[in-house]
Design a protein around this motif. Structure first.
Motif, PDB file in Angstrom:
ATOM      1  N   GLU A  81      -8.200   6.948   9.152  1.00  0.00           N
ATOM      2  CA  GLU A  81      -7.645   5.764   9.820  1.00  0.00           C
ATOM      3  C   GLU A  81      -8.368   5.521  11.145  1.00  0.00           C
ATOM      4  OE1 GLU A  81      -3.160   4.193  10.753  1.00  0.00           O
ATOM      5  OE2 GLU A  81      -3.736   6.102  11.649  1.00  0.00           O
ATOM      6  N   ASP A  82      -9.021   4.383  11.243  1.00  0.00           N
ATOM      7  CA  ASP A  82      -9.670   3.948  12.495  1.00  0.00           C
ATOM      8  C   ASP A  82     -10.675   4.960  13.038  1.00  0.00           C
ATOM      9  OD1 ASP A  82      -8.074   1.667  12.400  1.00  0.00           O
ATOM     10  OD2 ASP A  82      -6.490   2.586  13.611  1.00  0.00           O
ATOM     11  N   ASP A  83     -11.229   5.786  12.179  1.00  0.00           N
ATOM     12  CA  ASP A  83     -12.252   6.764  12.556  1.00  0.00           C
ATOM     13  C   ASP A  83     -11.777   7.788  13.575  1.00  0.00           C
ATOM     14  OD1 ASP A  83     -14.230   5.639  10.874  1.00  0.00           O
ATOM     15  OD2 ASP A  83     -14.687   4.125  12.398  1.00  0.00           O
ATOM     16  N   ASP A  84     -10.455   7.899  13.792  1.00  0.00           N
ATOM     17  CA  ASP A  84      -9.991   8.898  14.759  1.00  0.00           C
ATOM     18  C   ASP A  84      -8.684   9.577  14.343  1.00  0.00           C
ATOM     19  OD1 ASP A  84      -8.170   6.867  15.221  1.00  0.00           O
ATOM     20  OD2 ASP A  84      -8.899   6.379  17.226  1.00  0.00           O
ATOM     21  N   ALA A  85      -8.272   9.407  13.090  1.00  0.00           N
ATOM     22  CA  ALA A  85      -7.072  10.089  12.596  1.00  0.00           C
ATOM     23  C   ALA A  85      -7.121  10.153  11.076  1.00  0.00           C
ATOM     24  CB  ALA A  85      -5.804   9.370  13.054  1.00  0.00           C
ATOM     25  N   LEU A  86      -6.355  11.074  10.518  1.00  0.00           N
ATOM     26  CA  LEU A  86      -6.158  11.137   9.073  1.00  0.00           C
ATOM     27  C   LEU A  86      -4.765  10.599   8.775  1.00  0.00           C
ATOM     28  CD1 LEU A  86      -7.541  14.720   8.308  1.00  0.00           C
ATOM     29  CD2 LEU A  86      -8.782  12.539   8.232  1.00  0.00           C
ATOM     30  N   LEU A  87      -4.694   9.649   7.871  1.00  0.00           N
ATOM     31  CA  LEU A  87      -3.431   9.024   7.503  1.00  0.00           C
ATOM     32  C   LEU A  87      -3.045   9.454   6.093  1.00  0.00           C
ATOM     33  CD1 LEU A  87      -1.171   6.869   8.054  1.00  0.00           C
ATOM     34  CD2 LEU A  87      -2.715   5.199   6.991  1.00  0.00           C
ATOM     35  N   VAL A  88      -1.817   9.915   5.930  1.00  0.00           N
ATOM     36  CA  VAL A  88      -1.299  10.275   4.612  1.00  0.00           C
ATOM     37  C   VAL A  88      -0.148   9.327   4.284  1.00  0.00           C
ATOM     38  CG1 VAL A  88      -0.177  12.044   3.213  1.00  0.00           C
ATOM     39  CG2 VAL A  88      -1.957  12.693   4.855  1.00  0.00           C
ATOM     40  N   LYS A  89      -0.275   8.642   3.160  1.00  0.00           N
ATOM     41  CA  LYS A  89       0.787   7.788   2.644  1.00  0.00           C
ATOM     42  C   LYS A  89       1.353   8.425   1.383  1.00  0.00           C
ATOM     43  CE  LYS A  89      -0.759   3.156   4.088  1.00  0.00           C
ATOM     44  NZ  LYS A  89      -1.196   1.831   3.563  1.00  0.00           N
ATOM     45  N   ILE A  90       2.661   8.530   1.330  1.00  0.00           N
ATOM     46  CA  ILE A  90       3.326   9.017   0.114  1.00  0.00           C
ATOM     47  C   ILE A  90       4.057   7.831  -0.497  1.00  0.00           C
ATOM     48  CG2 ILE A  90       4.928  10.706  -0.840  1.00  0.00           C
ATOM     49  CD1 ILE A  90       4.381  12.388   1.692  1.00  0.00           C
ATOM     50  N   VAL A  91       3.657   7.442  -1.711  1.00  0.00           N
ATOM     51  CA  VAL A  91       4.178   6.226  -2.324  1.00  0.00           C
ATOM     52  C   VAL A  91       4.758   6.522  -3.703  1.00  0.00           C
ATOM     53  CG1 VAL A  91       2.495   4.794  -1.084  1.00  0.00           C
ATOM     54  CG2 VAL A  91       1.989   5.555  -3.410  1.00  0.00           C
ATOM     55  N   TRP A  92       5.751   5.743  -4.055  1.00  0.00           N
ATOM     56  CA  TRP A  92       6.206   5.655  -5.445  1.00  0.00           C
ATOM     57  C   TRP A  92       5.464   4.490  -6.066  1.00  0.00           C
ATOM     58  CZ3 TRP A  92       8.065   1.753  -8.402  1.00  0.00           C
ATOM     59  CH2 TRP A  92       8.669   2.078  -9.613  1.00  0.00           C
ATOM     60  N   GLN A  93       4.914   4.667  -7.255  1.00  0.00           N
ATOM     61  CA  GLN A  93       4.184   3.587  -7.913  1.00  0.00           C
ATOM     62  C   GLN A  93       4.665   3.419  -9.347  1.00  0.00           C
ATOM     63  OE1 GLN A  93      -0.179   3.783  -8.058  1.00  0.00           O
ATOM     64  NE2 GLN A  93      -0.193   1.553  -7.847  1.00  0.00           N
ATOM     65  N   ASN A  94       4.859   2.193  -9.734  1.00  0.00           N
ATOM     66  CA  ASN A  94       5.244   1.882 -11.112  1.00  0.00           C
ATOM     67  C   ASN A  94       4.021   2.011 -12.011  1.00  0.00           C
ATOM     68  OD1 ASN A  94       6.214   0.963 -13.525  1.00  0.00           O
ATOM     69  ND2 ASN A  94       6.581  -1.144 -12.842  1.00  0.00           N
ATOM     70  N   ASN A  95       3.843   3.179 -12.587  1.00  0.00           N
ATOM     71  CA  ASN A  95       2.695   3.416 -13.467  1.00  0.00           C
ATOM     72  C   ASN A  95       3.080   3.381 -14.942  1.00  0.00           C
ATOM     73  OD1 ASN A  95       4.132   5.783 -13.728  1.00  0.00           O
ATOM     74  ND2 ASN A  95       2.597   7.087 -12.727  1.00  0.00           N
ATOM     75  N   THR A  96       4.212   2.707 -15.243  1.00  0.00           N
ATOM     76  CA  THR A  96       4.691   2.650 -16.623  1.00  0.00           C
ATOM     77  C   THR A  96       4.005   1.562 -17.446  1.00  0.00           C
ATOM     78  OG1 THR A  96       6.476   1.089 -16.122  1.00  0.00           O
ATOM     79  CG2 THR A  96       6.955   3.449 -15.847  1.00  0.00           C
ATOM     80  N   GLY A  97       3.327   0.623 -16.775  1.00  0.00           N
ATOM     81  CA  GLY A  97       2.699  -0.491 -17.489  1.00  0.00           C
ATOM     82  C   GLY A  97       3.643  -1.628 -17.814  1.00  0.00           C
TER      83      GLY A  97
END
Length: 384
Positions: A280-296
């Motif tokens: 993120e912005d060349d000065d931090a590591l960003l971790v996103k935890i997401v739920w995703q509808n991967n059922t199609g």
């Protein structure tokens, strides 16, 4: 001539003094129906495959008894290595910070009380120096406040009559302004030690905005204790490793999905939880935890107001955000918020066989207007 009436707070203190029932007092600063409406609105966000639409914002991850219990379970999981490293390093870091607040006569304002383990250490030391101090834990979750204050109060044998838990969302600037004004009336000119530990700063969409919001209420005599996760590497490999840290424990997955579990009718399947790391912005590591509808196929989700929202294929709900900060990012944040580092402690993660770029930093910060008489370590901190 009649006697002055005895105020209800004083009468209540007397009434509870010898009662061994588990009473706890709480100053509620917000209408909880407004919070539920906010959560519902956030879950109606636009379609996004990247976690930038529907979301559970930071405070709501801990809001309610279900998420509170899930968080307590996660913090006790030995496989949650980030939490384990933080608990092990805090006492060592605090010992380096403590001489700067030992004789100041501080009252203690804990922003985001968590499990209260770190507050216990701080409270015990401050109380030895100032027997008349107040302990003011602040959190959006009243359940978290009840759970999190027991540990420090019992551990430090701190009198309940000097504890004032405050339920308020401290990410909202108006709330923090009101909190600051109330605290000033409560303690007068006595200094306040605000703490934001456990890498809580990393959980908000804008770390700078949150830090600026808190900084704005600091008076020259006040101090801010800030704990963050840090990194010396800013490439995609490090970002992936940061995401993997949170992927290793089932208890953490149960925690980050608990707000969805208890506030919607969505069936939770851990195969739909994705841990994504990025620079993120060349000065931090960003971790996103997401739920995703991967059922199609579309999934219909019921919301707390008894309405429904359709989750199209590949749509996401952002469950949790966290970061690891580089030294440069920390410098930018403190400069932008006009904060002066007074003391700093750092340690690297030791639980991996290979060298790790990750660590934890504890900083004692003063507002820019502070008349600090000791030499600050700002140059040394930002030069490392």
């Amino acid at each position: 001539m009649t006697d002055e009436p005895v105020h209800v707070i004083r009468k209540l203190e007397q009434a509870l003094a010898d009662d061994d029932f588990a009473w706890s007092l709480l100053l509620v600063g917000e209408d909880q129906t407004d919070k539920l409406a906010t959560l519902t609105g956030d879950l109606r966000g636009p379609f996004s495959t990247t976690g930038d639409g529907k979301q559970i914002t930071s405070g709501f991850s801990y809001w309610g008894i279900g998420p509170t219990i899930a968080w307590a379970n996660a913090t006790n999981d030995p496989f949650y290595l980030v939490m384990k490293a933080g608990a092990e390093s805090f006492l060592r870091h605090w010992r380096k910070i403590r001489p700067h607040v030992d004789k100041g006569g501080f009252h203690f304002v804990s922003l985001g009380v968590g499990t209260g383990v770190k507050d216990r250490t701080i409270l015990g030391d401050l109380y030895r120096q100032n027997r008349n101090m107040f302990y003011i834990p602040v959190d959006m979750s009243s359940e978290m406040l009840r759970m999190g204050t027991l540990e420090p109060v019992r551990g430090a044998r701190f009198p309940m009559a000097q504890v004032l838990p405050v339920q308020i969302d401290f990410s909202i600037s108006d709330n923090v302004d009101e909190l600051g004004q109330m605290l000033s009336r409560l303690v007068g000119d006595d200094p306040l030690l605000y703490t934001l530990t456990g890498n809580t700063l990393a959980n908000f969409e804008s770390d700078q905005e949150l830090l600026a919001t808190i900084t704005r209420v600091l008076r020259p005599q006040d101090r801010l204790l800030l704990e963050v996760a840090s990194t010396s590497s800013l490439d995609q490999e490090a970002a992936n490793a940061a995401a993997d840290e949170y992927h290793q424990t089932r208890a953490f997955a149960e925690f980050v999905t608990s707000a969805l579990r208890y506030n919607t009718d969505l069936k939770i399947d851990n195969e739909r939880i994705d841990f994504r790391g990025e620079v993120e912005d060349d000065d931090a590591l960003l971790v996103k935890i997401v739920w995703q509808n991967n059922t199609g196929k579309p999934i219909t989700m019921g919301l707390p107001d008894h309405t429904e929202v359709v989750l199209e294929p590949d749509d996401t709900i952002l469950l949790y955000t966290t970061r690891k900060f580089s030294t440069e990012r920390l410098k930018k944040l403190t400069v932008a918020c006009d904060l002066t580092p007074i003391e700093h402690a750092h340690s690297g993660f030791r639980y991996t066989r290979r060298p790790s770029p990750f660590g934890l930093d504890l900083l004692l910060l003063a507002p820019g207007a502070a008349k600090e008489t000791v030499n600050t370590l700002a140059d040394d901190i930002w030069a490392r």
